[in-house]
Design an enzyme around this catalytic site. Structure first.
Site, short mmCIF file in Angstrom:
data_model
loop_
_atom_site.label_atom_id
_atom_site.label_comp_id
_atom_site.label_asym_id
_atom_site.label_seq_id
_atom_site.Cartn_x
_atom_site.Cartn_y
_atom_site.Cartn_z
N THR A 80 0.84 -1.20 0.00
CA THR A 80 0.00 0.00 0.00
C THR A 80 0.88 1.25 0.00
OG1 THR A 80 -1.73 -1.20 1.15
CG2 THR A 80 -1.84 1.21 1.26
N GLN A 85 1.72 -9.14 -6.39
CA GLN A 85 1.32 -10.55 -6.52
C GLN A 85 2.21 -11.33 -7.49
OE1 GLN A 85 -0.70 -12.11 -4.62
NE2 GLN A 85 -1.87 -10.48 -3.63
N SER A 136 5.63 -6.45 -1.93
CA SER A 136 5.23 -6.51 -0.52
C SER A 136 5.74 -7.81 0.09
CB SER A 136 3.71 -6.45 -0.44
OG SER A 136 3.29 -6.69 0.88
N HIS A 164 4.79 -9.65 2.75
CA HIS A 164 3.93 -10.73 3.27
C HIS A 164 3.23 -11.52 2.18
CE1 HIS A 164 -0.28 -8.91 3.26
NE2 HIS A 164 0.45 -7.85 2.96
N CYS A 194 -18.08 -7.42 1.89
CA CYS A 194 -19.28 -6.85 2.48
C CYS A 194 -19.06 -5.35 2.66
CB CYS A 194 -19.54 -7.51 3.82
SG CYS A 194 -21.15 -7.10 4.45
N1 PLP Z 1 -1.27 -4.50 -4.44
C1 PLP Z 1 -1.76 -5.73 -4.63
C2 PLP Z 1 -1.90 -6.27 -6.01
C3 PLP Z 1 -2.14 -6.51 -3.54
O1 PLP Z 1 -2.63 -7.74 -3.73
C4 PLP Z 1 -2.00 -5.96 -2.24
C5 PLP Z 1 -2.45 -6.71 -1.05
O2 PLP Z 1 -3.33 -7.55 -1.14
C6 PLP Z 1 -1.46 -4.68 -2.09
C7 PLP Z 1 -1.11 -3.98 -3.22
C8 PLP Z 1 -1.27 -4.07 -0.74
O3 PLP Z 1 -0.15 -4.64 -0.11
P1 PLP Z 1 0.05 -4.55 1.48
O4 PLP Z 1 -0.93 -5.49 2.09
O5 PLP Z 1 1.47 -4.98 1.69
O6 PLP Z 1 -0.17 -3.14 1.87
#
Ligand code: PLP
Length: 388
Positions: free
Chosen positions: A72, A175, A195, A197, A322
């Site tokens: 994010t 991803q 990212s 995690h 939701c």
């Molecule tokens: N972009 C994509 C394509 C994601 O799948 C995600 C999280 O699901 C994010 C950005 C956000 O990443 P983070 O959870 O590390 O903030």
């Protein structure tokens, strides 16, 4: 209790070797990398090593890596850091909310936003990016792999279009990283988000690739960390973990683990479709990351599937969320042209490095029986249509 976790696009378990790499950061090398004493220098060495590991994963220079708190932040930094009022940005309708939400904020700031659609297989057409270019286009932001369908986007072609038009190009590779090889050089992007995690490092760490020479306004003001591109004392344990996870991912590609994962995913997908009628894969036919399968089961609510499967020990997710008391269908599936009912009837199964053939067997046993039971309970479903 969860017996099989197939929701790795939401988050992944931290690998034992990643935990092992980060543990000394809490005791032996706990220093602040900005401190000049030995304790700080030891931490700095660790951060430097992690920067090299992440740069190797993304095929770029270590100095082009900016550590962040995750996807994010990386997306926000890329977009807000490049755009000014009056600028135009091209993005797609299937981006993660980290990009779409930032674009809405940019609009309030006086920027222009074009959100291009996708074809029915979930891919952005490079030509529609070309056609959306304007005189004031400053940035293109198109993701590398979609989080819901796993569909890979033609980022190399889009990178070429951006370079020809002399427009900056950002790709959200959250991803894709760790699942398929990612080369910032080949994509010819200027900014690329990852990212931790999503690739077996902990939550709360990530990185933004910023091509040398890209002028980026920082989000935060403070110290001169990360070459003044991201102020704030570094999350050393998280950064070390991300570096190790990057190294593990690279070794995995050398061993062909991505191919093994797609074989496992395909067995899962085909096994389910062989047992369940009125079901299909969203994004089938398009190139996809090897771990993801997004499947619709007509006449079933995806949310009910997730809850029923969870009760039996299988963790998966539904694209629908939701919102204000109503189940909103996934914006990604709607953009692909799915009717709202089919979008609501979809679930996502996503594998990780820890998953085994037994996990797939568990899903193959649980998913068809759960669909059959939910359809039986449905007042609108014709029971004669069930063939399992
Ligand atoms: N972009 C994509 C394509 C994601 O799948 C995600 C999280 O699901 C994010 C950005 C956000 O990443 P983070 O959870 O590390 O903030």
């Amino acid at each position: 209790m969860t017996i099989a976790y197939l929701d790795n696009n939401s988050t992944t378990p931290v690998l034992p070797e990643v935990i092992e790499a980060m543990l000394p950061c809490f005791s032996e090398s706990f220093g602040n990398p900005s401190s000049i004493h030995g304790c700080g220098r030891r931490a700095l060495v660790q951060v430097k090593h992690a920067r090299e590991q992440v740069a190797a994963l993304l095929d770029c220079l270590p100095s082009e890596i900016v550590f962040t708190s995750g996807g994010t932040e990386g997306d926000n930094l890329a977009l807000k850091g490049m755009m000014s009022p009056g600028d135009h940005i091209i993005t797609s309708a299937i981006e993660h909310s980290a990009v779409l939400g930032t674009c809405t904020w940019l609009e309030h700031l006086g920027c222009e936003v074009t959100r291009i659609g996708v074809s029915s297989n979930g891919q952005v057409e490079p030509d529609s990016v070309r056609q959306a270019l304007r005189k004031n286009t400053r940035l293109i932001s198109i993701m590398m792999a979609n989080n819901e369908t796993g569909v890979l986007q033609p980022v190399e072609e889009i990178g070429k279009i951006a370079a020809e038009a002399d427009v900056w190009f950002h790709t959200d590779a959250v991803q894709a990283a760790g699942k398929v090889p990612v080369s910032a050089r080949n994509i010819r992007c200027d900014l690329l988000t990852i990212s931790g995690h999503k690739m077996h490092a902990p939550q709360g760490v990530g990185a933004l690739f910023v091509r040398k020479g890209t002028r980026l306004q920082p989000l935060f003001y403070g110290g001169r960390h990360e070459r003044s591109r991201r102020a704030g004392t570094e999350n050393v344990p998280g950064i070390v973990a991300l570096g190790k996870a990057a190294e593990v991912a690279m070794q995995g590609f050398e061993r062909g683990e991505d191919k093994k994962m797609s074989t496992l995913r395909d067995r899962l997908q085909q096994g389910i479709l062989a047992q369940v009628e009125e079901a299909g894969v969203n994004g089938e036919g398009a190139p996809r990351i090897p771990n993801t399968s997004n499947i619709y089961f007509d006449h079933v609510e995806g949310e009910s599937m997730v809850i029923s499967l969870d009760l039996k020990g299988l963790a998966v997710s539904a694209g629908a969320a939701c919102s204000s008391g109503a189940i909103e269908p996934s914006h990604v599936l709607i953009a692909m042209g799915l009717p709202a009912a089919r979008a609501r009837a979809s679930i996502r199964l996503s594998l990780g490095r820890q998953n085994t053939a037994e996990d797939v067997d568990i899903a193959l046993a649980l998913v068809p029986e759960t669909v059959a039971r939910l359809r039986e309970l449905s007042p609108v479903y014709k029971k004669t249509a069930i063939s399992i």
